[in-house]
Structures are given as C-alpha cells and as structure tokens.
Enzyme design. Structure first.
Site, PDB file in Angstrom:
ATOM      1  N   LEU A 151      -9.583  -6.950   2.448  1.00  0.00           N
ATOM      2  CA  LEU A 151      -8.438  -6.434   1.431  1.00  0.00           C
ATOM      3  C   LEU A 151      -7.276  -6.924   1.229  1.00  0.00           C
ATOM      4  O   LEU A 151      -6.710  -6.918   0.883  1.00  0.00           O
ATOM      5  CB  LEU A 151      -8.564  -5.187   0.689  1.00  0.00           C
ATOM      6  CG  LEU A 151     -10.002  -5.291  -0.176  1.00  0.00           C
ATOM      7  CD1 LEU A 151     -11.400  -5.163   1.030  1.00  0.00           C
ATOM      8  CD2 LEU A 151      -9.772  -3.680  -0.651  1.00  0.00           C
ATOM      9  N   GLY A 180     -11.731 -13.518  13.074  1.00  0.00           N
ATOM     10  CA  GLY A 180     -12.151 -13.495  15.031  1.00  0.00           C
ATOM     11  C   GLY A 180     -12.494 -12.316  15.324  1.00  0.00           C
ATOM     12  O   GLY A 180     -13.167 -12.173  16.472  1.00  0.00           O
ATOM     13  N   ARG A 221       2.242  -5.008 -12.539  1.00  0.00           N
ATOM     14  CA  ARG A 221       1.131  -5.821 -13.271  1.00  0.00           C
ATOM     15  C   ARG A 221       0.706  -5.440 -15.278  1.00  0.00           C
ATOM     16  O   ARG A 221       1.390  -4.207 -15.067  1.00  0.00           O
ATOM     17  CB  ARG A 221      -0.499  -4.905 -12.627  1.00  0.00           C
ATOM     18  CG  ARG A 221      -0.625  -6.180 -12.031  1.00  0.00           C
ATOM     19  CD  ARG A 221      -1.660  -5.525 -11.242  1.00  0.00           C
ATOM     20  NE  ARG A 221      -2.501  -6.044 -10.193  1.00  0.00           N
ATOM     21  CZ  ARG A 221      -2.330  -5.838  -8.253  1.00  0.00           C
ATOM     22  NH1 ARG A 221      -1.631  -4.541  -8.730  1.00  0.00           N
ATOM     23  NH2 ARG A 221      -3.126  -6.687  -8.200  1.00  0.00           N
ATOM     24  N   TYR A 256       0.252 -16.999  -3.063  1.00  0.00           N
ATOM     25  CA  TYR A 256      -1.008 -16.001  -3.232  1.00  0.00           C
ATOM     26  C   TYR A 256      -2.247 -17.220  -3.139  1.00  0.00           C
ATOM     27  O   TYR A 256      -3.308 -17.004  -2.873  1.00  0.00           O
ATOM     28  CB  TYR A 256      -0.909 -15.195  -4.625  1.00  0.00           C
ATOM     29  CG  TYR A 256      -1.989 -13.989  -4.502  1.00  0.00           C
ATOM     30  CD1 TYR A 256      -2.396 -12.998  -3.713  1.00  0.00           C
ATOM     31  CD2 TYR A 256      -2.811 -14.537  -5.570  1.00  0.00           C
ATOM     32  CE1 TYR A 256      -2.796 -13.152  -3.926  1.00  0.00           C
ATOM     33  CE2 TYR A 256      -3.424 -13.515  -5.959  1.00  0.00           C
ATOM     34  CZ  TYR A 256      -3.581 -12.863  -4.844  1.00  0.00           C
ATOM     35  OH  TYR A 256      -4.496 -11.236  -4.837  1.00  0.00           O
ATOM     36  N   LYS A 263     -16.326 -12.373  14.510  1.00  0.00           N
ATOM     37  CA  LYS A 263     -16.832 -12.935  15.586  1.00  0.00           C
ATOM     38  C   LYS A 263     -17.417 -12.044  16.534  1.00  0.00           C
ATOM     39  O   LYS A 263     -18.479 -12.177  17.164  1.00  0.00           O
ATOM     40  CB  LYS A 263     -16.107 -14.469  15.427  1.00  0.00           C
ATOM     41  CG  LYS A 263     -16.967 -15.101  16.216  1.00  0.00           C
ATOM     42  CD  LYS A 263     -15.618 -16.542  16.577  1.00  0.00           C
ATOM     43  CE  LYS A 263     -16.795 -17.180  18.248  1.00  0.00           C
ATOM     44  NZ  LYS A 263     -15.419 -17.881  18.556  1.00  0.00           N
ATOM     45  N   ASP A 301       0.449  -4.403  10.210  1.00  0.00           N
ATOM     46  CA  ASP A 301       0.240  -5.824   9.915  1.00  0.00           C
ATOM     47  C   ASP A 301      -0.600  -6.521  10.401  1.00  0.00           C
ATOM     48  O   ASP A 301      -1.122  -6.561  11.704  1.00  0.00           O
ATOM     49  CB  ASP A 301       1.272  -6.825   9.983  1.00  0.00           C
ATOM     50  CG  ASP A 301       1.967  -7.538   9.040  1.00  0.00           C
ATOM     51  OD1 ASP A 301       1.070  -8.092   8.952  1.00  0.00           O
ATOM     52  OD2 ASP A 301       2.724  -7.662   8.969  1.00  0.00           O
ATOM     53  N   GLY A 341       0.563  -0.779  -0.005  1.00  0.00           N
ATOM     54  CA  GLY A 341      -0.095  -0.083  -0.042  1.00  0.00           C
ATOM     55  C   GLY A 341       0.917   1.359   0.148  1.00  0.00           C
ATOM     56  O   GLY A 341       2.042   1.214   0.406  1.00  0.00           O
ATOM     57  N   LYS A 345       1.573 -15.706   4.588  1.00  0.00           N
ATOM     58  CA  LYS A 345       1.057 -16.260   6.151  1.00  0.00           C
ATOM     59  C   LYS A 345       0.027 -14.761   6.592  1.00  0.00           C
ATOM     60  O   LYS A 345      -0.688 -14.244   7.188  1.00  0.00           O
ATOM     61  CB  LYS A 345       2.614 -15.644   7.258  1.00  0.00           C
ATOM     62  CG  LYS A 345       3.081 -16.483   7.415  1.00  0.00           C
ATOM     63  CD  LYS A 345       4.333 -16.385   8.507  1.00  0.00           C
ATOM     64  CE  LYS A 345       4.488 -15.616   9.405  1.00  0.00           C
ATOM     65  NZ  LYS A 345       6.101 -15.489   9.708  1.00  0.00           N
TER      66      LYS A 345
HETATM   67  N1  UDP Z   1       1.918  -9.376 -19.027  1.00  0.00           N
HETATM   68  C1  UDP Z   1       2.764  -8.864 -19.717  1.00  0.00           C
HETATM   69  N2  UDP Z   1       3.542  -7.583 -19.931  1.00  0.00           N
HETATM   70  C2  UDP Z   1       4.076  -7.717 -18.354  1.00  0.00           C
HETATM   71  C3  UDP Z   1       3.373  -7.257 -17.363  1.00  0.00           C
HETATM   72  C4  UDP Z   1       2.337  -8.994 -17.394  1.00  0.00           C
HETATM   73  O1  UDP Z   1       2.717  -9.658 -20.715  1.00  0.00           O
HETATM   74  O2  UDP Z   1       4.708  -6.147 -18.399  1.00  0.00           O
HETATM   75  C5  UDP Z   1       1.297 -10.423 -18.802  1.00  0.00           C
HETATM   76  C6  UDP Z   1       0.837 -12.215 -18.311  1.00  0.00           C
HETATM   77  O3  UDP Z   1       2.110 -12.729 -18.304  1.00  0.00           O
HETATM   78  C7  UDP Z   1       0.191 -12.473 -17.943  1.00  0.00           C
HETATM   79  C8  UDP Z   1      -0.847 -11.206 -17.857  1.00  0.00           C
HETATM   80  O4  UDP Z   1      -0.161 -10.082 -19.152  1.00  0.00           O
HETATM   81  O5  UDP Z   1      -0.103 -12.920 -18.651  1.00  0.00           O
HETATM   82  C9  UDP Z   1      -1.762 -10.524 -17.059  1.00  0.00           C
HETATM   83  O6  UDP Z   1      -0.620 -10.143 -16.310  1.00  0.00           O
HETATM   84  P1  UDP Z   1      -0.821  -9.457 -14.337  1.00  0.00           P
HETATM   85  O7  UDP Z   1       0.784  -9.586 -14.248  1.00  0.00           O
HETATM   86  O8  UDP Z   1      -1.338  -7.563 -14.437  1.00  0.00           O
HETATM   87  O9  UDP Z   1      -2.162 -10.079 -13.605  1.00  0.00           O
HETATM   88  P2  UDP Z   1      -1.761 -11.639 -13.374  1.00  0.00           P
HETATM   89  O10 UDP Z   1      -3.636 -11.860 -14.291  1.00  0.00           O
HETATM   90  O11 UDP Z   1      -1.346 -12.598 -14.112  1.00  0.00           O
HETATM   91  O12 UDP Z   1      -2.391 -11.392 -12.271  1.00  0.00           O
END
Ligand code: UDP
Length: 315
Positions: free
Chosen positions: A71, A100, A184, A143, A103, A56, A36, A89
């Site tokens: 989240l 908890g 991402r 994850y 609850k 945390d 964050g 973890k």
């Molecule tokens: N991806 C990509 N180039 C990047 C980052 C991600 O081609 O710079 C691809 C990654 O391999 C996946 C998709 O984009 O197939 C979505 O990746 P992201 O990390 O956004 O999220 P995921 O859906 O995999 O959790």
C-alpha cells in the site's frame, strides 16, 4: 501467517493491520512515516504479533513473509503533489522491490492501485476494462501515471515470472485514522465543521465522488487476497455517488455546525465525476459495501472530535 503491510501506518494500512491482527496473523508493518503516522499503529506496538519497521519501500528489503499487501505511497492530492518526483519513484521503485520480494518468496502480493488510473473518466461509471483518460504531464500525473506504471509492472511480473499478483483499484475511502491535515475532502470538511471554520468547496461543488467506508474497503482487500486467484484488476469502492456540495451538507447536518461554505478554484485535472462499477468484485469475491455514507460519516465525525479534544487538552 506472517504478513507484510507496506504503508501500514497510513490510513488504510493501519486499518488493515488491525484487521489482520484480529484475524490472528503476525503483521510486519513497513512505513517510512512520510505520510503515515505513528499514532495510527501506537496501539499495536505492545502486541507481540506486530512489528514496525521504519523504512522507505524505495530501498529493497529481504524478509521472510507469507503474503504482501503493498500500500505504501502518498495518496492524497496535496501529499502526493508535495514532492511529485518522490511520489513517482515510490510508486514505481516501491512496487518493483515488493514484486521482487514476492517473486523470491513465491508468495501472493496485493497491489493497492487507485481509481486515479481512470484519470478524468469519459466512461461512467468506471469499469475495469476502461483504459482511462489521464493527463501524462499534469500535477496529478506523478500519482496517476506512477500507479499505472505499477500496474504494468505487476502485470509483467505475472506474465514473465508467474508471480501471484492481485491488483485492487481503490476509490475514495474515508473513516477513522484519516490524517486531519492530508487535505482530502472528507477530512477537510469534518475538521472545518468541528472547528466552526468555513468549508472549502473547490470549484462549484458539482463534481462527484463515491465514498467508501474503510471497514468495507478493508473487507474487500482481505477478500481479494483470500481468494484462490485474481487475474484482473478489481474496483473496490462504494457505488453511491454524491456531489461535493451534497457531502458538505451532510457534514454540516451531522455536526450541527454553522460553518459557511466558501468557494475556491478547482484544482487542475480534478476529475468531474467518479463512481466505480463493482460488478466484478460482487461476482468474483461476493463483496459489496454495507456502510451508508451517513453511518460512516457519523463514525468519522466521532473519531475527529475525539482527536481534536485530545489535542486541545494537550495544548
Ligand atoms: N475538495 C473540495 N474541498 C476540499 C478538498 C477537496 O471541494 O477541501 C474536492 C476536490 O476538488 C475533489 C473532491 O473534493 O473534487 C475530492 O477530493 P479529494 O482530495 O478528497 O480526493 P480526489 O478524489 O480528488 O483524489
């Protein structure tokens, strides 16, 4: 109401805090800033109805609140793979602590789960009844399995303790307040395009994702919490499916960038296809996304260009 948002300084969390403040609630945002970012909540700090606690979720906490949106967890693949044991973890202990608390207070809790519980899905599009195809020992497992365990805990807290648990499975989401460095695909492509750097396509770019704008997603989350009950997990995401290459083309068109495409190896266990079936959300919560990918990307490009401008001025 007084509402606790764990992970409230994250991308989705901070958008949710904003919505809850706009609705007139008091918001307690709990975040240890592992992924964050303070700047996501900086604008709320002067609001007397907003409180930030740096902590945390792995530590139990006693608070008096009316609802919990849980989240908190690193969520982008590079972020959750950086310290996989910590991720698992957080997913397990964080959820245990929040269940908890729910609850003890006898209040509703919404667990942010993920499309990753379906793994590399063999059923397409993914319906909630599908149990998934998850590698338990791969680099995404911390994850995927962490969130699956969190869902298990939530289901058992409902069965054994009668806790009002609501589980949403969030599919790929994008929009303002994303971290430009979290790795991402949407943030990478937009930032690369704006900087004139090559767009990094992993694999051949034929893998698909379905991208939901954060405003739509937050509406869905709040709708699920606002309903009388939610007894089964619910997919929240945009059912329009695009290949990664199509996304790259759209980003280039929108930014007017002349960036080239470069191809990089596909990460291990990267799901080949992902698209939510959202019939349950439509039926039970009258929810479906409204923002098209082009409109949503435009808003996101604007957000990242402003951020890059501000950073350039500061340097
Ligand atoms: N991806 C990509 N180039 C990047 C980052 C991600 O081609 O710079 C691809 C990654 O391999 C996946 C998709 O984009 O197939 C979505 O990746 P992201 O990390 O956004 O999220 P995921 O859906 O995999 O959790």
């Amino acid at each position: 109401m007084r509402i606790l948002v764990t992970g409230g300084a994250g991308f989705i969390g901070s958008n949710l805090c904003e919505r809850l403040l706009n609705d007139g609630h008091e918001v307690i945002c709990l975040d240890n800033l592992y992924t964050g970012r303070k700047e996501n909540v900086a604008e709320f700090l002067t609001n007397p109805r907003f409180e930030f606690i740096r902590r945390d979720v792995q530590e139990p906490i006693r608070l008096e609140v009316d609802q919990i949106y849980h989240l908190a967890c690193p969520a982008s693949p590079p972020a959750y793979q950086k310290n996989p044991i910590y991720t698992m973890k957080t997913a397990f202990l964080g959820t245990l602590n929040m269940l908890g608390l729910a609850k003890r207070l006898a209040i509703p809790i919404l667990l942010a789960s993920t499309s990753e519980v379906y793994g590399d899905p063999l059923v397409h599009p993914q319906v909630e009844e599908y149990w998934g195809n998850v590698n338990p020992i791969g680099i995404r497992s911390c994850y995927d399995e962490g969130k699956r365990a969190a869902e298990t805990l939530a289901s058992d807290y409902r069965r054994f303790h009668g806790v009002d648990v609501r589980v949403v499975r969030i599919f790929n989401t994008y929009g303002p307040k994303m971290d430009p460095n979290d790795g991402r695909v949407v943030s990478n492509f937009i930032v690369q395009a704006l900087k004139g750097e090559p767009l990094t396509i992993y694999g051949d770019g034929s893998q698909t994702r379905s991208f939901c704008h954060v405003d739509d997603l937050v509406k869905g989350i709040v709708r699920v919490m606002g309903a009388k009950e939610c007894l089964e997990p619910v997919n929240l995401g945009n059912p329009r499916e695009f290949t990664v290459l199509e996304l790259a083309e759209k980003v280039l068109a929108l930014t007017g960038s002349h960036s080239k495409l470069v191809f990089r190896p596909l990460p291990q266990d990267d799901p080949a296809r992902r698209r939510p079936n959202i019939e349950r959300a439509k039926l039970l919560f009258a929810w479906e996304p409204e923002v098209t990918l082009m409109t949503g990307l435009q808003r996101t490009v604007l957000y990242f260009s402003r951020m890059l401008e501000i950073r350039a001025i500061a340097q």
